[in-house]
Design a protein around this motif. Structure first.
Motif, PDB file in Angstrom:
ATOM      1  N   THR A  13       0.847  -1.187   0.000  1.00  0.00           N
ATOM      2  CA  THR A  13       0.000   0.000   0.000  1.00  0.00           C
ATOM      3  C   THR A  13       0.885   1.240   0.000  1.00  0.00           C
ATOM      4  O   THR A  13       1.981   1.237   0.557  1.00  0.00           O
ATOM      5  N   SER A  14       0.379   2.292  -0.598  1.00  0.00           N
ATOM      6  CA  SER A  14       1.093   3.570  -0.648  1.00  0.00           C
ATOM      7  C   SER A  14       0.096   4.688  -0.421  1.00  0.00           C
ATOM      8  O   SER A  14      -0.826   4.876  -1.226  1.00  0.00           O
ATOM      9  N   GLY A  15       0.238   5.382   0.698  1.00  0.00           N
ATOM     10  CA  GLY A  15      -0.685   6.464   1.012  1.00  0.00           C
ATOM     11  C   GLY A  15      -2.134   6.028   1.045  1.00  0.00           C
ATOM     12  O   GLY A  15      -3.033   6.813   0.739  1.00  0.00           O
ATOM     13  N   LEU A  16      -2.375   4.768   1.433  1.00  0.00           N
ATOM     14  CA  LEU A  16      -3.728   4.212   1.399  1.00  0.00           C
ATOM     15  C   LEU A  16      -4.613   4.885   2.449  1.00  0.00           C
ATOM     16  O   LEU A  16      -4.306   4.863   3.642  1.00  0.00           O
ATOM     17  N   GLU A  17      -5.713   5.454   1.983  1.00  0.00           N
ATOM     18  CA  GLU A  17      -6.695   6.061   2.871  1.00  0.00           C
ATOM     19  C   GLU A  17      -7.938   5.180   2.900  1.00  0.00           C
ATOM     20  O   GLU A  17      -8.461   4.808   1.840  1.00  0.00           O
ATOM     21  N   VAL A  18      -8.387   4.845   4.104  1.00  0.00           N
ATOM     22  CA  VAL A  18      -9.536   3.956   4.250  1.00  0.00           C
ATOM     23  C   VAL A  18     -10.615   4.635   5.076  1.00  0.00           C
ATOM     24  O   VAL A  18     -10.336   5.486   5.917  1.00  0.00           O
ATOM     25  N   GLY A  19     -11.864   4.234   4.825  1.00  0.00           N
ATOM     26  CA  GLY A  19     -12.971   4.811   5.573  1.00  0.00           C
ATOM     27  C   GLY A  19     -14.288   4.471   4.929  1.00  0.00           C
ATOM     28  O   GLY A  19     -14.388   3.529   4.126  1.00  0.00           O
ATOM     29  N   TYR A  20     -15.286   5.256   5.252  1.00  0.00           N
ATOM     30  CA  TYR A  20     -16.647   5.009   4.773  1.00  0.00           C
ATOM     31  C   TYR A  20     -17.197   6.300   4.187  1.00  0.00           C
ATOM     32  O   TYR A  20     -17.076   7.370   4.801  1.00  0.00           O
ATOM     33  N   GLY A  64      -8.362   6.862  -1.056  1.00  0.00           N
ATOM     34  CA  GLY A  64      -7.222   7.509  -1.702  1.00  0.00           C
ATOM     35  C   GLY A  64      -6.019   6.599  -1.629  1.00  0.00           C
ATOM     36  O   GLY A  64      -6.029   5.574  -0.941  1.00  0.00           O
ATOM     37  N   GLY A  65      -4.975   6.932  -2.355  1.00  0.00           N
ATOM     38  CA  GLY A  65      -3.771   6.127  -2.346  1.00  0.00           C
ATOM     39  C   GLY A  65      -3.950   4.846  -3.139  1.00  0.00           C
ATOM     40  O   GLY A  65      -4.897   4.691  -3.920  1.00  0.00           O
ATOM     41  N   GLN A  66      -3.044   3.898  -2.920  1.00  0.00           N
ATOM     42  CA  GLN A  66      -3.040   2.663  -3.693  1.00  0.00           C
ATOM     43  C   GLN A  66      -2.915   1.445  -2.797  1.00  0.00           C
ATOM     44  O   GLN A  66      -2.283   1.494  -1.742  1.00  0.00           O
ATOM     45  N   VAL A  67      -3.523   0.342  -3.235  1.00  0.00           N
ATOM     46  CA  VAL A  67      -3.342  -0.954  -2.594  1.00  0.00           C
ATOM     47  C   VAL A  67      -3.278  -2.005  -3.697  1.00  0.00           C
ATOM     48  O   VAL A  67      -4.113  -2.015  -4.597  1.00  0.00           O
ATOM     49  N   GLU A  68      -2.265  -2.849  -3.619  1.00  0.00           N
ATOM     50  CA  GLU A  68      -2.113  -3.953  -4.564  1.00  0.00           C
ATOM     51  C   GLU A  68      -1.908  -5.246  -3.791  1.00  0.00           C
ATOM     52  O   GLU A  68      -1.253  -5.270  -2.755  1.00  0.00           O
ATOM     53  N   VAL A  69      -2.498  -6.307  -4.319  1.00  0.00           N
ATOM     54  CA  VAL A  69      -2.302  -7.645  -3.772  1.00  0.00           C
ATOM     55  C   VAL A  69      -1.769  -8.524  -4.890  1.00  0.00           C
ATOM     56  O   VAL A  69      -2.372  -8.596  -5.964  1.00  0.00           O
TER      57      VAL A  69
END
Length: 233
Positions: A13-20, A64-69
């Motif tokens: 993840t890079s600058g991953l923003e999480v929420g609702y 926002g940001g990125q997430v890769e699996v």
């Protein structure tokens, strides 16, 4: 988390923003999890631990940001993603009318496990509910249902195992068994991402930990994380 090649990276993840909605629940998350590694996610109640896991599993979109699996953007509809990623969250869900063993055999066969019955019997023995194989899930105790839920993650193929507070409703002996299972998971080259409040589980797995908080999210050593949990985080 050790150094390794790009091909070893399972979650990044890079600058991953999480929420609702448009409400962020914690500071942006940067992490790299490789094959053969485990990473705990810790933080106060409501800090965003489960939200991070759900975003990695593709159940929530990132704000926002990125997430890769496994080198690809997360898409839980992708067959390859579902075949490689096993998630066990804090929600009991069972096939109605099936016994404990039947539920797990159906899960294993659905993911193409060879000799599904043998695999299921081995996992039932390890998690301590082999004697409840012919019991309907609704008739199990709370702790037994938790073991069944965990078993559903261990009877299927996976490269990444994601667990949300897996220690809940488990006794001390089963928590030690869980720690051994997670160590075995990484020893065979799998990656484990799990949220926890349990200092003992964290210590026995030796995992570094991602501390999620409103002001800053950062990765800590296992010793640093254990100190925070011991202090009542």
């Amino acid at each position: 988390m050790h150094g390794g090649g790009v091909g070893d990276v399972v979650v990044e993840t890079s600058g991953l923003e999480v929420g609702y909605g448009d409400v962020r629940v914690c500071a942006p998350v940067d992490l790299v999890l490789r094959r053969g590694e485990s990473l705990a996610v810790i933080g106060a109640n409501g800090s965003g631990k489960s939200t991070v896991l759900r975003t990695v599993l593709g159940l929530l979109p990132p704000l926002g940001g990125q997430v890769e699996v496994l080198g690809r953007e997360v898409d839980e509809r992708d067959r390859r993603f579902r075949a490689a990623v096993a998630g066990v969250l804090d929600a009991d869900a069972y096939f109605p009318g099936l016994t404990t063993r039947e539920h797990l055999v159906l899960t294993a066969r659905g993911f193409g496990v060879a000799e599904a019955g043998r695999v299921v019997d081995e996992v039932l023995e390890v998690v301590g509910i082999a004697h409840q194989g012919d019991t309907l899930p609704d008739a199990l105790s709370s702790g037994q249902r938790r073991r069944l839920l965990l078993a559903s993650g261990f009877v299927r193929p996976r490269e990444l195992l994601v667990l949300d507070e897996p220690e809940q409703r488990l006794d001390v002996r089963m928590r030690r068994t869980l720690a051994r299972l997670l160590r075995d998971e990484t020893a065979r080259g799998g990656a484990v991402l799990y949220a926890t409040h349990d200092e003992t589980l964290l210590r026995e797995t030796g995992s570094p930990a991602l501390l999620v908080a409103e002001e800053e999210s950062r990765v800590l050593s296992s010793a640093e994380a254990c100190e925070l949990l011991a202090a009542g985080l």
